[in-house]
Design a protein around this motif. Structure first.
Motif, PDB file in Angstrom:
ATOM      1  N   THR A  10      -7.778   1.888  -7.631  1.00  0.00           N
ATOM      2  CA  THR A  10      -9.064   2.472  -7.241  1.00  0.00           C
ATOM      3  C   THR A  10      -8.762   3.531  -6.184  1.00  0.00           C
ATOM      4  OG1 THR A  10      -9.437   1.047  -5.333  1.00  0.00           O
ATOM      5  CG2 THR A  10     -10.141   0.193  -7.482  1.00  0.00           C
ATOM      6  N   PHE A  30     -11.407  -4.012 -17.512  1.00  0.00           N
ATOM      7  CA  PHE A  30     -10.995  -3.584 -16.178  1.00  0.00           C
ATOM      8  C   PHE A  30     -11.302  -4.612 -15.095  1.00  0.00           C
ATOM      9  CE2 PHE A  30     -11.348   0.925 -17.933  1.00  0.00           C
ATOM     10  CZ  PHE A  30     -10.018   0.885 -18.332  1.00  0.00           C
ATOM     11  N   SER A  31     -11.809  -5.768 -15.515  1.00  0.00           N
ATOM     12  CA  SER A  31     -11.961  -6.833 -14.540  1.00  0.00           C
ATOM     13  C   SER A  31     -10.603  -7.490 -14.292  1.00  0.00           C
ATOM     14  CB  SER A  31     -12.988  -7.823 -15.085  1.00  0.00           C
ATOM     15  OG  SER A  31     -12.836  -9.059 -14.484  1.00  0.00           O
ATOM     16  N   ARG A  53       0.853  -1.186   0.000  1.00  0.00           N
ATOM     17  CA  ARG A  53       0.000   0.000   0.000  1.00  0.00           C
ATOM     18  C   ARG A  53       0.881   1.225   0.000  1.00  0.00           C
ATOM     19  NH1 ARG A  53      -5.331  -0.334   2.862  1.00  0.00           N
ATOM     20  NH2 ARG A  53      -5.809  -2.544   2.761  1.00  0.00           N
ATOM     21  N   LYS A 112      -9.317   3.389  -3.239  1.00  0.00           N
ATOM     22  CA  LYS A 112      -8.797   2.721  -2.041  1.00  0.00           C
ATOM     23  C   LYS A 112      -7.329   2.346  -2.153  1.00  0.00           C
ATOM     24  CE  LYS A 112     -12.369   1.057   0.751  1.00  0.00           C
ATOM     25  NZ  LYS A 112     -12.503   0.049   1.791  1.00  0.00           N
ATOM     26  N   ASP A 113      -6.781   2.461  -3.337  1.00  0.00           N
ATOM     27  CA  ASP A 113      -5.370   2.146  -3.515  1.00  0.00           C
ATOM     28  C   ASP A 113      -4.511   3.411  -3.526  1.00  0.00           C
ATOM     29  OD1 ASP A 113      -5.521  -0.844  -4.182  1.00  0.00           O
ATOM     30  OD2 ASP A 113      -7.001   0.036  -5.512  1.00  0.00           O
ATOM     31  N   ILE A 159      -5.721  -4.315 -14.147  1.00  0.00           N
ATOM     32  CA  ILE A 159      -5.929  -3.716 -12.832  1.00  0.00           C
ATOM     33  C   ILE A 159      -5.326  -2.311 -12.780  1.00  0.00           C
ATOM     34  CG2 ILE A 159      -5.471  -4.051 -10.370  1.00  0.00           C
ATOM     35  CD1 ILE A 159      -7.297  -6.185 -11.555  1.00  0.00           C
ATOM     36  N   ILE A 160      -6.182  -1.327 -12.471  1.00  0.00           N
ATOM     37  CA  ILE A 160      -5.691   0.040 -12.245  1.00  0.00           C
ATOM     38  C   ILE A 160      -6.043   0.431 -10.810  1.00  0.00           C
ATOM     39  CG2 ILE A 160      -5.841   0.736 -14.671  1.00  0.00           C
ATOM     40  CD1 ILE A 160      -8.438   2.202 -14.015  1.00  0.00           C
TER      41      ILE A 160
END
Ligand code: FAD
Lengths: 769, 290
Positions: A692, A685-686, A634, A694-695, A689-690
């Motif tokens: 969000t 986008f499933s 993170r 929350k990232d 991965i980019i």
């Protein structure tokens, strides 16, 4: 000394904010025309193949189908590509990637078009696949293009590399790999083409350079460019992915063939498979350093995975070569770069343009050196920092503003860096959670470089209401140039910003200002606007003079009025001046501003476009937390100190820093289009991965470093790329600081980080025995 | 996307009779968050959708003594916001909180998550360890199926084409029961599990348990109960991190994952051990308290 400004350097809300958040703005993908047809492209089934036969009769027979086109329907030159037009509009015989366009249909509905596409019969003969740039260059590799698989080789040698390594106290040698990043703009390639009442072919597809689209289209269609109008704004995101043509030539062909408006909007899957990506690089780095920490020699070998067609892959390689040694003084260099064709989709322009790849490698090298020599990371960079007057590693002298030391000094003072030691610890309650702070430095040329026509243009019109409309060919694809242009015009014309309208990206209305790329939007359009505004002021003074019964030389202006110097009450408003033009039966004035971009005084031999002349600089810091049980990372906080000259819009500056940091975060940790034997594995986008929300870090500090560039509009440079470039190595260096594990590959997915953690643990255990 | 018939049911009976009428040709749509993706990918073989999202009697959470009923149309958001769930089924709450994003949790339902039968469905391991039962109904009959027996394979359940889920029945967690849910994915939200795990333990003495349930997701064709681990947790004194790691490593003998775009089989196996270990360790460090 600070001059008082009304708009420059302030926080100015985006002028297009409301229409965007309310959804009122109409993107090209939102347009509808009466009697409109829908287009659909049939793409190749195989990544590398010969076409034996194309049979369209069944497709043509479907009710509701108006046209089915193949290469035979391309009236002009069947090719496009900014640097080398080697990509067919519709493929004739040789398929080089899986998304390649083979045929297209225009029909009454999307469903009918889709059905007809499925009925087009194509007979292929499969060819062996080339799936990486190193194999591509081997002698016995299958040839993707007639002349082989080498797209470009650029080699630069300076000084004496052997001697440099002999004099080195430490040599650090590593191989680095970077991922295939997707632009992931919100609006996929989409729009409508139609024929205007006067016979003009109008193409409305979001893109980064309408005038160049117009020329490329004219060549494909074999018609006079004057008969083509390209409207390229508004556009829902681009990041380099809409610099090259995409669907425009096919849309144009379908419209010409049917005489009707044709619309096409790509699905996310088709978008990802068919068009540009960031080039993956493989890079060998060998760096020699003396005891004091001075870089004395550097050898770099770059392999660029070009994908199937040239587009801007050559210039991308050259920018990478130019920036391969970072913003450092290195006397002995050997940089050897290869761009090689493969069957891995197509790659092209993407924010950073080759620099994010080499910066990841170079800044990891610097971090390793800093640790091995026990020299603080910032001090190591200061020891080697390029300064004004220095010669760059590729041999040109830096004569414009250079902010290497300034950004380092600013980032050194930021909270994250000052507290890095106390922050770089393990969680006391969860000792498997480890935290660290990392740093990276970069720079990025503003503009296209030597040898390429590089200019700015703007038209400025005085409106009847006394306001101004500025018309510039570049587009705002989110970076905020629309507002910056309005600020620059309002500041120069000394009028309220509400009085300024901005028209962008339209070959019929706007001045050619070159491409919206290379961090050059504000610089070029801004500077051209100032030139146009200054001429406008003179024209208006001439009209105001008789009204004020004074000579033009004695007239001053402010706040939407012209007045007598020293006698502000003897004034006429801009509106009154405009009306005077009308009363006198004259057209309202329109001025034009053009200039040529300043360029370096030398050309680097055999390296098209090099060197650049003006550079932005930035230092990035990341604070990360790694779960050593899973490899999950993170990014808790970030900071960037950016020298973009003078800041035009503080809000735009912060937006760029935050957005750039997050895009860099995605590049560092998760983004990679995976292609296996020429087949795309993650096309939406499933699985692509980019980050969000929350990232993203809960705080990204943006530290403006004001370092005026005398040639720039209000002394500004461009920051749009550098803000994302050094984020990835800042993050991977922070992961090292947290865990003691070096990463040589991005994206550093949880799985890769975990694998490296275990490898390092095993190495340690091995040494222990 | 293919054309499809769309019917809307106004109550349970209505839905059931439509289902029995169309049989194999119809599919239920609740929140649609799985169905619409599959529809777009053209992998729905049925040609009729029966929308049950308007059936109000199939939505809600209620308690009957120490049994909790979650009706199938209850959304993930409803579950997260329910004080009853928070108090009595915290493992389920944590699992559901990890699903998708607020938008997905506002639309997606628990019934849909169960019936969709993804091996990576996040509520399912939690329902396994909480000993949930699924009440299934057709126009003709009604039956209770233990969640442990609900799945036949990826995307396959014991539901007949004329049956639907009408209730999910879960006993309260006892006071001495503790547990957790943990997932690893590719990012922090809208993230399909690379591996997930739910654990419930009944604490019976110092570092000892009288009941242990462990269920893994995304690590086999269906969610699975980890019997070796459960036995070890029951029979060992769990008094050190080393012991917990040792027990967690048994997961290698329980799981049979595949390699796909999200992660390799070998990474998944190691994650099955490590997320279990991390969760157990955290509870151990807290003194096996809630
Ligand atoms: C962006 C995105 C992110 C997601 N993230 C996650 C995630 O992190 N974790 C996760 O587990 N899932 C995730 N999902 C999947 C999905 O959201 C959940 O499985 C959700 O709970 C499905 O519920 P629904 O009501 O939308 O189901 P629907 O799509 O309506 O239906 C799903 C299936 O269940 C059947 N069905 C629905 N209700 C009943 C019933 N009462 N009786 C019998 N059959 C029924 C349908 O026929 C269908 O086969 C995600 C989906 C998306 C689009």
């Amino acid at each position: 000394m600070k001059e008082k400004t009304n708009y420059i350097g302030h926080k100015v809300n985006r002028l297009d904010a409301i229409e965007k958040v309310t959804g009122e703005i109409k993107y090209m993908s939102d347009l509808y025309f009466p009697d409109m047809l829908y287009g659909k492209i049939l793409r190749s089934k195989y990544p590398h193949a010969l076409i034996r036969r194309i049979e369209t009769s069944k497709a043509k027979a479907v009710e509701g189908v108006h046209a089915v086109i193949t290469w035979e329907d391309v009236p002009g030159f069947n090719g496009f590509g900014i640097a080398t037009p080697d990509q067919p509009v519709l493929s004739k015989d040789h398929i080089r990637y899986i998304g390649e366009a083979v045929a297209a249909v225009a029909a009454k509905s999307e469903e009918i078009a889709e059905k007809a596409c499925a009925l087009i019969e194509v007979e292929y003969e499969e060819l062996p696949i080339v799936d990486n740039p190193i194999d591509a260059l081997k002698e016995n590799a299958p040839k993707i293009h007639e002349n082989g698989n080498l797209c470009l080789h650029t080699e630069i040698k300076r000084g004496n590399i052997e001697k440099g390594f002999q004099e080195s106290a430490l040599i650090v040698e590593n191989t680095y790999y970077t991922g295939r990043q997707e632009h992931a703009f919100l609006e996929t390639e989409g729009g409508v083409a139609h024929i205007d009442t006067d016979g003009t072919l109008v193409i409305q597809v979001g893109s980064q350079y309408p005038q160049r689209d117009q020329l490329q289209l004219a060549r494909c269609l074999g018609i006079n460019p004057q008969k083509i109008r390209v409207i390229s704004y508004p556009v829902g995101g681009a990041f380099g992915g809409k610099d090259e043509l995409t669907i425009q030539p096919i849309l144009a062909l379908l419209t010409l063939k049917t005489g009707k408006p044709v619309k096409m909007v790509l699905s996310r899957e088709e978008s990802i498979i068919s068009y540009w990506k960031r080039h993956p690089f493989i890079m060998h780095y060998k760096t020699g350093i003396d005891k004091e920490g001075k870089i004395v020699a550097q050898e770099v070998k770059i392999y660029e995975d070009k994908g199937a067609y040239s587009s801007l892959g050559g210039p991308v390689l050259n920018l990478a070569v130019e920036h391969a040694c970072g913003p450092y003084r290195v006397e002995n260099v050997h940089i050897d770069g290869y761009a090689a064709f493969t069957n891995n989709g197509v790659c092209g322009a993407f924010r950073g343009f080759g620099v994010p790849q080499v910066t990841f490698a170079m800044e990891t090298q610097m971090d390793i050196i800093s640790e091995k020599l026990g020299i603080d990371p910032i001090r190591l960079r200061k020891i080697n920092a390029l300064q004004k007057g220095d010669t760059t590693p590729i041999g040109n002298k830096l004569t414009t503003s250079v902010g290497t030391l300034k950004v380092l000094e600013s980032i050194e003072e930021c909270n994250l860096w000052k507290r890095r030691n106390e922050l770089s610890t393990q969680d006391p309650k969860k000792p498997w959670i480890k935290r660290g702070v990392g740093l990276a430095l970069t720079y990025q040329g503003t503009g296209l470089g030597v040898g390429l026509p590089d200019y700015g243009g703007a038209k400025l019109e005085l409106r009847e209401d006394g306001g101004f409309t500025v018309k510039i060919g570049t587009v705002d694809y989110g970076q905020g140039i629309l507002t910056a242009y309005a600020q620059i015009v309002a500041e120069t014309m000394r009028c309220p910003i509400e009085k300024v309208k901005v028209t962008l990206g339209d070959t019929a209305l706007t001045a050619d200002c070159g491409p919206t790329s290379a961090s050059r939007g504000v610089y070029t359009g801004g500077k051209a606007s100032i030139i146009a505004a200054e001429e406008m002021i003179q024209l208006m003074k001439n009209v105001a003079a008789p009204l004020l019964q004074a000579s033009a030389d004695f007239i001053d202006y402010d706040n939407g009025f012209m007045f007598l110097k020293g006698e502000p009450l003897r004034k006429v408003s801009y509106k009154e001046i405009a009306n005077k033009f009308i009363d006198d039966g004259k057209p309202l004035p329109e001025t034009e501003g053009y200039f040529l971009m300043p360029i370096a005084d030398i050309e680097i031999k055999n390296a098209f476009g090099l060197p650049h002349h003006i550079f932005a600089f930035s230092a990035h810091v990341a604070y990360v937390e790694v779960n050593t049980l899973t490899g999950e990372t993170r990014v808790l906080q970030g900071a960037e100190a950016v020298d973009g000259g003078v800041v035009i819009n503080k809000q735009g500056y912060e937006g760029q820093v935050e957005g750039g940091f997050v895009m860099g975060l995605g590049y560092a940790l998760m983004e990679d289009v995976i292609i296996d034997r020429g087949q795309f594995k993650n096309v939406n986008f499933s699985t692509y991965i980019i980050p969000t929300v929350k990232d993203t870090p809960f705080h990204i500090e943006s530290i403006p470093v004001i370092n005026p560039e005398d040639t720039g509009p209000f002394k500004a440079k461009g920051i749009a790329e550098t803000v994302m470039v050094a984020t990835a190595p800042a993050i991977t260096n922070a992961i090292y600081r947290a865990t003691g594990t070096r990463l040589y590959r991005i994206p550093a997915t949880p799985e890769y980080v975990y694998k490296r953690l275990k490898e390092v643990e095993n190495e340690k255990a091995h040494k222990g025995h | 996307m293919k054309e499809i018939n769309y019917l809307s049911a106004s109550n349970t009976e209505d839905a059931l009779s439509l289902l029995s009428g169309f049989g194999e040709n119809a599919k239920i749509i609740a929140g649609g968050t799985d169905i619409l993706v599959r529809l777009k990918d053209n992998v729905i073989k049925e040609d009729t959708l029966i929308d049950i999202s308007g059936v109000r009697e199939l939505k809600g959470i209620y308690e009957d003594k120490d049994i909790i009923h979650i009706l199938p149309l209850t959304t993930h958001t409803d579950i997260i916001e329910s004080p009853v769930i928070c108090k009595h089924l915290p493992i389920l709450r944590d699992a559901v909180k990890s699903i998708g994003s607020p938008q997905i949790r506002n639309r997606g339902t628990i019934g849909g998550n169960i019936a969709n039968a993804s091996p990576a469905g996040d509520s399912i391991p939690a329902l396994y360890v909480l000993s949930a039962y699924v009440r299934v109904k057709s126009r003709e009959k009604e039956r209770m199926v233990s969640i442990n027996e609900f799945y036949k394979g990826p995307g396959q359940t014991v539901l007949d084409s004329n049956e639907m889920i009408v209730d999910i029945v879960i006993p309260h967690m006892k006071e001495q029961e503790i547990g957790f849910f943990r997932k690893v994915g590719q990012r922090n939200a809208i993230s399909i599990a690379i591996a997930n795990v739910a654990v419930k333990l009944e604490v019976s003495g110092e570092n000892r348990f009288s009941n242990a349930s462990v269920a893994f997701g995304a690590l086999a064709p269906t969610v699975l109960r980890a019997k070796l681990i459960e036995n070890a947790l029951l029979n060992e004194v769990c008094d050190s991190p080393e012991k917990l790691l040792y027990i967690s490593k048994l997961s290698e003998r329980e799981v049979s994952p595949i390699t796909d775009i999200r992660g390799s089989a070998s990474y998944r196996i190691e994650m099955s051990t490590n997320i279990l270990y991390e969760g157990l360790l955290l509870m151990f460090l807290k003194g096996w308290k809630r």
